[in-house]
Write an enzyme that holds these catalytic residues in place. Structure first.
Site, mmCIF file in Angstrom:
data_model
loop_
_atom_site.group_PDB
_atom_site.id
_atom_site.type_symbol
_atom_site.label_atom_id
_atom_site.label_comp_id
_atom_site.label_asym_id
_atom_site.label_seq_id
_atom_site.Cartn_x
_atom_site.Cartn_y
_atom_site.Cartn_z
ATOM 1 C CB CYS A 79 18.915 46.783 66.311
ATOM 2 S SG CYS A 79 19.263 45.083 65.886
ATOM 3 C CD GLU A 119 3.545 47.676 74.294
ATOM 4 O OE1 GLU A 119 4.399 46.791 74.071
ATOM 5 O OE2 GLU A 119 3.762 48.649 75.044
ATOM 6 N NE ARG A 120 5.535 50.234 70.047
ATOM 7 C CZ ARG A 120 6.713 50.830 69.970
ATOM 8 N NH1 ARG A 120 7.071 51.425 68.864
ATOM 9 N NH2 ARG A 120 7.530 50.837 70.993
HETATM 10 P P1 NAD Z 1 11.035 49.407 73.433
HETATM 11 O O1 NAD Z 1 12.198 49.480 74.348
HETATM 12 O O2 NAD Z 1 10.092 50.547 73.402
HETATM 13 O O3 NAD Z 1 10.140 48.119 73.766
HETATM 14 C C1 NAD Z 1 10.704 46.835 73.867
HETATM 15 C C2 NAD Z 1 9.867 46.001 74.817
HETATM 16 O O4 NAD Z 1 9.926 46.584 76.121
HETATM 17 C C3 NAD Z 1 8.395 45.900 74.432
HETATM 18 O O5 NAD Z 1 7.952 44.582 74.658
HETATM 19 C C4 NAD Z 1 7.730 46.881 75.373
HETATM 20 O O6 NAD Z 1 6.407 46.502 75.706
HETATM 21 C C5 NAD Z 1 8.609 46.826 76.606
HETATM 22 N N1 NAD Z 1 8.618 48.093 77.361
HETATM 23 C C6 NAD Z 1 8.451 49.343 76.857
HETATM 24 N N2 NAD Z 1 8.513 50.258 77.841
HETATM 25 C C7 NAD Z 1 8.731 49.570 78.989
HETATM 26 C C8 NAD Z 1 8.902 49.962 80.347
HETATM 27 N N3 NAD Z 1 8.864 51.251 80.724
HETATM 28 N N4 NAD Z 1 9.122 49.007 81.265
HETATM 29 C C9 NAD Z 1 9.165 47.719 80.906
HETATM 30 N N5 NAD Z 1 9.014 47.277 79.628
HETATM 31 C C10 NAD Z 1 8.796 48.196 78.680
HETATM 32 O O7 NAD Z 1 11.631 49.104 71.966
HETATM 33 P P2 NAD Z 1 10.849 49.055 70.593
HETATM 34 O O8 NAD Z 1 10.460 50.445 70.208
HETATM 35 O O9 NAD Z 1 9.816 48.004 70.612
HETATM 36 O O10 NAD Z 1 12.028 48.539 69.628
HETATM 37 C C11 NAD Z 1 12.970 49.396 69.040
HETATM 38 C C12 NAD Z 1 14.261 49.409 69.825
HETATM 39 O O11 NAD Z 1 14.772 48.085 69.931
HETATM 40 C C13 NAD Z 1 15.364 50.191 69.137
HETATM 41 O O12 NAD Z 1 16.054 50.921 70.110
HETATM 42 C C14 NAD Z 1 16.245 49.129 68.519
HETATM 43 O O13 NAD Z 1 17.587 49.508 68.303
HETATM 44 C C15 NAD Z 1 16.149 48.065 69.552
HETATM 45 N N6 NAD Z 1 16.504 46.767 69.017
HETATM 46 C C16 NAD Z 1 17.694 46.222 69.398
HETATM 47 C C17 NAD Z 1 18.087 45.007 68.900
HETATM 48 C C18 NAD Z 1 19.388 44.403 69.319
HETATM 49 O O14 NAD Z 1 19.568 43.201 69.107
HETATM 50 N N7 NAD Z 1 20.301 45.138 69.905
HETATM 51 C C19 NAD Z 1 17.257 44.316 68.017
HETATM 52 C C20 NAD Z 1 16.037 44.887 67.658
HETATM 53 C C21 NAD Z 1 15.662 46.116 68.176
#
Ligand code: NAD
Length: 499
Positions: A281, A176-177
């Protein structure tokens, strides 16, 4: 104020839940738009549209499905600058980095053009007397993907391109960001010839995600984001009988051996530690020099290089190495963790806390930080900071250095800098991390290999893209066939075996 939309059945649709979240321009701190947060009812309606459209799409032959991907690639290239600009405006990363985000997704789309080959199946002629046996891969039905803010183009494409080319309908729930680019990608897929309902975008938060997780129609869920949410989605999705793959957080170590070219290692650490403001990541967040002399020389080289780093808005073009972090909350969390590092006894060699950019005082900029003498009990070591903060952990020996990477709970990526083939080979064989670089700081595999970490960086058993994606988005069906001339008379009461 601009309201973003959902993308439903080939059209932009306004949200009806009455709930919205702010989308910032991280460089200025301004709210630039509102993102609608879908209700359960809105998500259910989208799922129904996907289910209605999917059977006809699965019946389209694989070559025609692949042609949609071909056209999509050319449209991505046509609109590259527009996509990169929209991405930078919401995420904050530099324009070349944003174009790289699109390009890394595009490469997976290119790989998906090979779907007719990947989906061919197996055939055994005369597996028994008059019996033929064949296996085919069939689409799952409706698939969904939940993606993070930090790669708003690449990660959605890593999911929807293989899902769709395999014959599934796909529902994307982006961050959503940063929802603009996902919506633009859906428009381009329609322009490329994708039928309505096969790629839909629903914006939202936990409510939308839960609606997907609890739907009986959704067959598979892909997730990329932080580890606590990955664990929740994996557990809930599996409990609801879905096929789930979740990719979580990271703490990537780079080991620098005494024989390494330290200028090369320092250059690599600069890009891998501070590029995209550390919001990757696969960023290197821990440097592990082996031996005091290596550590002292490395720190000296890093400090000189960090002083040259240019931090600023993407609009400053080539004058910028990295931009702001995504929100004020992300900035506050990074600065909070930096403070714990100081309080817990790490040495802050480069202090970026007072970084201030004239004209952008309200932007979410964080100056570069470098810590030395970090230990494995400190919060800055155990937790993912996701900011421009590089921690240095000094190791006396190679064995001690490898142990740091081995015992960290995350296992996404890692790298070693050395000139010694034996050490590099031993590292690649023993390390319990999914993606390993040898003199390569960010070893993100190319589209035709697979991407995935180990340990708490992943939940599920198949990786993203490469051949694993075709397995994740299809089910195998195996058919054993014989015709009347091959059928013996009378019933058979024992399990058939091949004598
Ligand atoms: P996030 O976990 O906050 O959000 C990811 C998604 O989950 C978003 O679409 C968000 O709307 C949803 N979400 C958030 N809270 C939720 C909840 N309580 N219940 C259900 N859905 C929810 O992550 P972010 O801040 O957007 O991204 C950064 C994170 O992603 C870092 O930890 C990074 O390491 C990780 N990441 C991992 C990879 C990988 O391939 N391993 C790749 C990119 C990013």
């Amino acid at each position: 104020m601009k309201n973003m939309t959902h993308y439903v059945n080939g059209e932009h649709v306004e949200g009806t839940s009455g709930r919205f979240s702010d989308i910032f321009n991280p460089a200025t701190g301004d709210v630039q738009a509102q993102c609608p947060l879908a209700s359960t009812a809105e998500v259910d309606a989208i799922i129904a549209k996907a289910a209605a459209a999917q059977p006809a799409w699965a019946a389209v032959n694989p070559q025609r499905r692949a042609r949609v991907m071909m056209k999509f690639v050319s449209l991505l290239n046509r609109d590259m600058d527009k996509l990169a600009e929209a991405l930078s405006r919401e995420h904050g990363k530099t324009l070349p980095d944003a174009a790289g985000d699109v390009q890394r997704g595009l490469e997976v789309v290119e790989y998906c053009i090979g779907a007719p080959q990947m989906l061919k199946g197996d055939f055994t002629d005369s597996a028994g007397p008059g019996i033929d046996m064949y296996s085919m891969r069939q689409a799952l039905g409706v698939s969904a993907g939940i993606t993070p803010f930090n790669f708003p183009a690449m990660i959605p494409m890593w999911m929807f391109a293989p899902a769709i080319v395999c014959g599934n309908a796909f529902i994307l729930k982006p961050s959503e960001r940063a929802p603009s680019v996902p919506l633009m990608l859906a428009e381009l897929m329609k322009e490329a010839g994708l039928p309505d309902g096969i790629l839909q975008v629903v914006n939202g938060d936990k409510e939308a995600v839960d609606a997907l997780l609890h739907s009986e129609t959704v067959q598979s869920i892909g997730f990329v984001g932080s580890t606590p949410i990955a664990e929740y989605i994996y557990a809930t999705g599996c409990a609801n009988g879905k096929r789930v793959q979740c990719f979580g957080g990271a703490k990537n170590h780079m080991i620098i051996m005494p024989d390494a070219d330290l200028d090369q290692a320092a250059d690599a650490l600069l890009g891998a530690g501070y590029g995209a403001a550390g919001e990757r990541c696969m960023a290197i967040s821990v440097a592990v020099p082996v031996g005091e002399e290596t550590a002292d020389r490395l720190i000296e080289k890093l400090v000189t290089r960090i002083e040259t780093l240019k931090v600023g808005p993407y609009t400053a073009g080539a004058d910028v190495d990295y931009g702001p972090v995504v929100t004020a909350a992300a900035k506050a969390n990074i600065l909070r963790l930096v403070q714990t590092g100081i309080d817990q006894g790490a040495k802050l060699v480069v202090d970026g806390r007072d970084f201030n950019l004239q004209g952008y005082e309200d932007g979410f900029f964080v100056g570069p930080h470098l810590f030395d003498n970090v230990t494995n009990e400190m919060d800055i070591y155990t937790q993912e900071i996701f900011g421009p903060v590089l921690c240095t952990v000094r190791a006396k020996t190679y064995e001690e250095a490898i142990a740091y990477a081995m015992y960290h709970e995350y296992g996404n990526g890692t790298a070693i800098y050395t000139r010694d083939g034996d050490t590099a080979r031993d590292f690649a064989n023993r390390i319990n991390v999914g993606m390993v670089g040898i003199n390569v700081p960010i070893p993100v595999p190319l589209a035709y290999h697979t991407f995935g970490g180990w340990k708490k960086s992943v939940f599920g058993d198949l990786n993203q893209h490469g051949p694993d994606a075709f397995k994740f988005y299809t089910r195998t069906k195996t058919i054993t066939a014989r015709w009347p001339s091959g059928i013996k008379e009378g019933g058979e009461f024992s399990i058939p075996v091949m004598d």
